[in-house]
Design a protein around this motif. Sequence first.
Motif, PDB file in Angstrom:
ATOM      1  N   ALA A 101       8.224 -12.583  12.105  1.00  0.00           N
ATOM      2  CA  ALA A 101       8.736 -11.379  11.445  1.00  0.00           C
ATOM      3  C   ALA A 101       7.908 -10.998  10.220  1.00  0.00           C
ATOM      4  O   ALA A 101       7.867  -9.820   9.841  1.00  0.00           O
ATOM      5  CB  ALA A 101      10.193 -11.595  11.040  1.00  0.00           C
ATOM      6  N   HIS A 102       7.248 -11.981   9.615  1.00  0.00           N
ATOM      7  CA  HIS A 102       6.450 -11.743   8.399  1.00  0.00           C
ATOM      8  C   HIS A 102       5.102 -12.448   8.555  1.00  0.00           C
ATOM      9  O   HIS A 102       4.899 -13.541   8.005  1.00  0.00           O
ATOM     10  CB  HIS A 102       7.194 -12.260   7.169  1.00  0.00           C
ATOM     11  N   PRO A 103       4.168 -11.858   9.284  1.00  0.00           N
ATOM     12  CA  PRO A 103       2.903 -12.526   9.601  1.00  0.00           C
ATOM     13  C   PRO A 103       2.069 -12.925   8.390  1.00  0.00           C
ATOM     14  O   PRO A 103       1.208 -13.804   8.504  1.00  0.00           O
ATOM     15  CB  PRO A 103       2.163 -11.477  10.446  1.00  0.00           C
ATOM     16  N   SER A 104       2.308 -12.306   7.235  1.00  0.00           N
ATOM     17  CA  SER A 104       1.507 -12.645   6.060  1.00  0.00           C
ATOM     18  C   SER A 104       1.964 -13.941   5.389  1.00  0.00           C
ATOM     19  O   SER A 104       1.239 -14.494   4.550  1.00  0.00           O
ATOM     20  CB  SER A 104       1.573 -11.501   5.035  1.00  0.00           C
ATOM     21  N   ARG A 105       3.132 -14.437   5.748  1.00  0.00           N
ATOM     22  CA  ARG A 105       3.623 -15.659   5.125  1.00  0.00           C
ATOM     23  C   ARG A 105       2.863 -16.879   5.636  1.00  0.00           C
ATOM     24  O   ARG A 105       2.599 -17.013   6.828  1.00  0.00           O
ATOM     25  CB  ARG A 105       5.126 -15.841   5.395  1.00  0.00           C
ATOM     26  N   GLU A 106       2.546 -17.758   4.719  1.00  0.00           N
ATOM     27  CA  GLU A 106       1.830 -18.971   5.079  1.00  0.00           C
ATOM     28  C   GLU A 106       2.748 -20.184   5.138  1.00  0.00           C
ATOM     29  O   GLU A 106       2.459 -21.141   5.861  1.00  0.00           O
ATOM     30  CB  GLU A 106       0.703 -19.234   4.087  1.00  0.00           C
ATOM     31  N   THR A 125       4.401 -24.828   7.790  1.00  0.00           N
ATOM     32  CA  THR A 125       3.247 -23.953   7.590  1.00  0.00           C
ATOM     33  C   THR A 125       3.057 -23.101   8.838  1.00  0.00           C
ATOM     34  O   THR A 125       3.429 -23.506   9.950  1.00  0.00           O
ATOM     35  CB  THR A 125       1.962 -24.758   7.340  1.00  0.00           C
ATOM     36  N   ALA A 126       2.432 -21.923   8.642  1.00  0.00           N
ATOM     37  CA  ALA A 126       2.240 -20.996   9.761  1.00  0.00           C
ATOM     38  C   ALA A 126       1.015 -21.338  10.593  1.00  0.00           C
ATOM     39  O   ALA A 126       1.038 -21.213  11.822  1.00  0.00           O
ATOM     40  CB  ALA A 126       2.136 -19.571   9.237  1.00  0.00           C
ATOM     41  N   ASP A 127      -0.086 -21.745   9.941  1.00  0.00           N
ATOM     42  CA  ASP A 127      -1.346 -21.951  10.662  1.00  0.00           C
ATOM     43  C   ASP A 127      -2.040 -23.208  10.146  1.00  0.00           C
ATOM     44  O   ASP A 127      -2.637 -23.182   9.071  1.00  0.00           O
ATOM     45  CB  ASP A 127      -2.246 -20.729  10.481  1.00  0.00           C
ATOM     46  N   PRO A 128      -1.949 -24.301  10.890  1.00  0.00           N
ATOM     47  CA  PRO A 128      -1.254 -24.415  12.169  1.00  0.00           C
ATOM     48  C   PRO A 128       0.255 -24.504  11.964  1.00  0.00           C
ATOM     49  O   PRO A 128       0.717 -24.953  10.901  1.00  0.00           O
ATOM     50  CB  PRO A 128      -1.792 -25.727  12.743  1.00  0.00           C
ATOM     51  N   PHE A 129       0.998 -24.092  12.991  1.00  0.00           N
ATOM     52  CA  PHE A 129       2.455 -24.178  12.870  1.00  0.00           C
ATOM     53  C   PHE A 129       2.868 -25.638  12.934  1.00  0.00           C
ATOM     54  O   PHE A 129       2.635 -26.323  13.939  1.00  0.00           O
ATOM     55  CB  PHE A 129       3.149 -23.401  13.982  1.00  0.00           C
TER      56      PHE A 129
END
Length: 202
Positions: A101-106, A125-129
């Motif tokens: 929903a919020h791709p900019s969040r890390e 964390t988003a990247d990697p999840f």
Amino acid sequence: MRTLVIETATAACSVALIEDGRVVASAHDVVGRGHAERLIPMIAELPQGGRAAAILVDVGPGSFTGIRVGIAAARGLGLGWAVPVHGYSSLPLIAVAAFAAHPSRERVAVVLEGGHGEVFMQPFTADPFAATADLLSLPPGDATARLEGVRPVGNGVRFLGVDGDDALPDGANTILLPPALIRLPPRPIYGRAPDAKPMAAK
């Protein structure tokens, strides 16, 4: 392969049919404590009565009763249909939906309402999840102190006294989870030690 998803670990009750990476049908409702009465009718309303080649169920953490209702239903249907049953956890499900929903969040910290005045908390964390710490059951003040600037998401945010996003798990979002996180054993993750203690030997 078509998969039936069962989500009853929190105040939400949801079901979904997933096939080839897409949601064929789904239903989501906030029922509070009425999972046992609502779940089977929700499944029955899905195409072909929810019949699938595999079943995926939220194993927690969350509501003690809700978790057990979902797992019992999944195991019963799995036995009746002779199909495999796997589990997933409510915490990464909420995290992966928040990142979508919020791709900019890390980073986010998932905070769910727990028992006895505590909350379940786990950061991602988003990247990697990935989870960056183990699941903990904490008093709200201790959970707030551990945020360290990370935005909290989940239905436990209201206990922290900070800005965050109220959120409940939705079974349809399991399409966002990595394969390794939808292959848990169909056993409860309660998130805290049981209240009952064995009697001491005399």
